[in-house]
Scaffold this active site. Sequence first.
Site, PDB file in Angstrom:
ATOM      1  N   THR A  90      35.329  33.836  52.049  1.00 20.29           N
ATOM      2  CA  THR A  90      34.305  32.806  52.270  1.00 20.29           C
ATOM      3  C   THR A  90      34.620  31.529  51.518  1.00 20.29           C
ATOM      4  OG1 THR A  90      32.577  34.412  52.680  1.00 20.29           O
ATOM      5  CG2 THR A  90      31.850  32.286  51.880  1.00 20.29           C
ATOM      6  N   THR A 138      34.706  38.317  49.081  1.00 21.65           N
ATOM      7  CA  THR A 138      33.964  39.206  48.180  1.00 21.65           C
ATOM      8  C   THR A 138      33.826  40.629  48.718  1.00 21.65           C
ATOM      9  OG1 THR A 138      31.849  38.531  49.146  1.00 21.65           O
ATOM     10  CG2 THR A 138      32.614  37.306  47.215  1.00 21.65           C
ATOM     11  N   ASP A 139      33.928  40.778  50.062  1.00 21.19           N
ATOM     12  CA  ASP A 139      33.573  42.078  50.640  1.00 21.19           C
ATOM     13  C   ASP A 139      34.446  43.233  50.142  1.00 21.19           C
ATOM     14  OD1 ASP A 139      31.585  40.787  51.988  1.00 21.19           O
ATOM     15  OD2 ASP A 139      32.619  40.736  53.916  1.00 21.19           O
ATOM     16  N   SER A 157      38.292  39.156  53.826  1.00 18.05           N
ATOM     17  CA  SER A 157      38.739  40.322  53.054  1.00 18.05           C
ATOM     18  C   SER A 157      38.484  41.648  53.763  1.00 18.05           C
ATOM     19  CB  SER A 157      38.146  40.328  51.649  1.00 18.05           C
ATOM     20  OG  SER A 157      36.800  40.695  51.658  1.00 18.05           O
TER      21      SER A 157
HETATM   22  N1  ASP Z   1      33.468  38.166  54.676  1.00 16.11           N
HETATM   23  C1  ASP Z   1      33.848  37.443  53.498  1.00 16.11           C
HETATM   24  C2  ASP Z   1      35.097  38.087  52.931  1.00 16.11           C
HETATM   25  O1  ASP Z   1      35.012  39.098  52.294  1.00 16.11           O
HETATM   26  C3  ASP Z   1      32.744  37.461  52.494  1.00 16.11           C
HETATM   27  C4  ASP Z   1      32.977  36.670  51.238  1.00 16.11           C
HETATM   28  O2  ASP Z   1      34.055  36.230  50.916  1.00 16.11           O
HETATM   29  O3  ASP Z   1      31.974  36.451  50.494  1.00 16.11           O
HETATM   30  O4  ASP Z   1      36.175  37.590  53.143  1.00 16.11           O
END
Ligand code: ASP
Length: 329
Positions: free
Chosen positions: A13, A86-87, A55
């Site tokens: 993200t 973050t995922d 991710s």
């Molecule tokens: N879908 C995103 C990822 O994990 C979520 C994030 O980065 O907060 O790449």
Amino acid sequence: MRSKIALLATGGTIASMHSKDGLIPALRAEEILRFMPQLLELYDISSIDVFSLDSSNIQPEEWITLAAKAKEVSQSVDGIVITHGTDTMAYTASALSFMLQGLNIPVVFTGSQLPLNFPYSDAPLNLEEAFSAAVNAAAGVYIVFHNKIIFGTRAVKMRTLSFDAFDSINAPPVGYFDAEGIHLSEFPPSPTLSLPKDTMLNINSKVFLLKLMPGTDIEIFNHIKNAGYKGLVLEAFGLGGLHYIRRNLIDALKDLSDSGIITLVTTQCIYEKSDFSVYEVGHGILNSKNIYGAHDMTTEAAVTKLMWILGDKEKRLPYINLSLSHEMI
Ligand code: ASP
């Protein structure tokens, strides 16, 4: 003299932009830094694009690429910051905690819940704190997110939307940030293992993660065996219970372990440890060959530790009960 930091960008993200199909990673490492001129004044930064993925698409193959890049650049910098979605950040940070054991600089993962170019994004603060941790923390792998510094093996993504996305599970955070700056606690160093250095990145990703539910059929263990898995992380109930009436999971697990598959049994509870000695429904697996307890490890740490152990089973299995990178007490 300014500290030398390598910024390794992997997507997420933090680097995302709108597309007709939703948010998609787009910013390169250099573009991330263009939003953060204050970092360029404080640090001597080399920016490297490793890949550009959400991710959810980051898998063991990417962990190996990323770990190899981190190892390579570690010779010439004082610290590494990795921007990552973050995922699955907790899985990647945990995997690299095992793969990069012995690296003598901090490796700090960060990301954000809102893209860097959105108003009110949490990305600028997370980046500033990650860079600060990369020059101040002891050697090791960390996640820095929303004022917390967490060991890579202890972090879990607990919230889908809140800026405070990660918690440190079953161990206090390594440190935190407040109006006075960075605060770091001291921790005993990780053990030094006598293992060949050139094969530390080797992992075996044939590990299956199974969360029990009341009535889980024992047939699933045959499928796991037939599909060629070499390891199983089993999330049992509470302190460590498995059902054995009608569907005997204990016998099924023993059969699996007789076939050479290594099982790490953990709990579905996020907080606190598993202990199979307390209840009769857990006793059956105590002292069984090839079955080990995961104690207070997170599921992410259990999965990635087992993959790393299986990357050189003969040499690494003796270390399965040892805390290698702060993953358990
Ligand atoms: N879908 C995103 C990822 O994990 C979520 C994030 O980065 O907060 O790449």
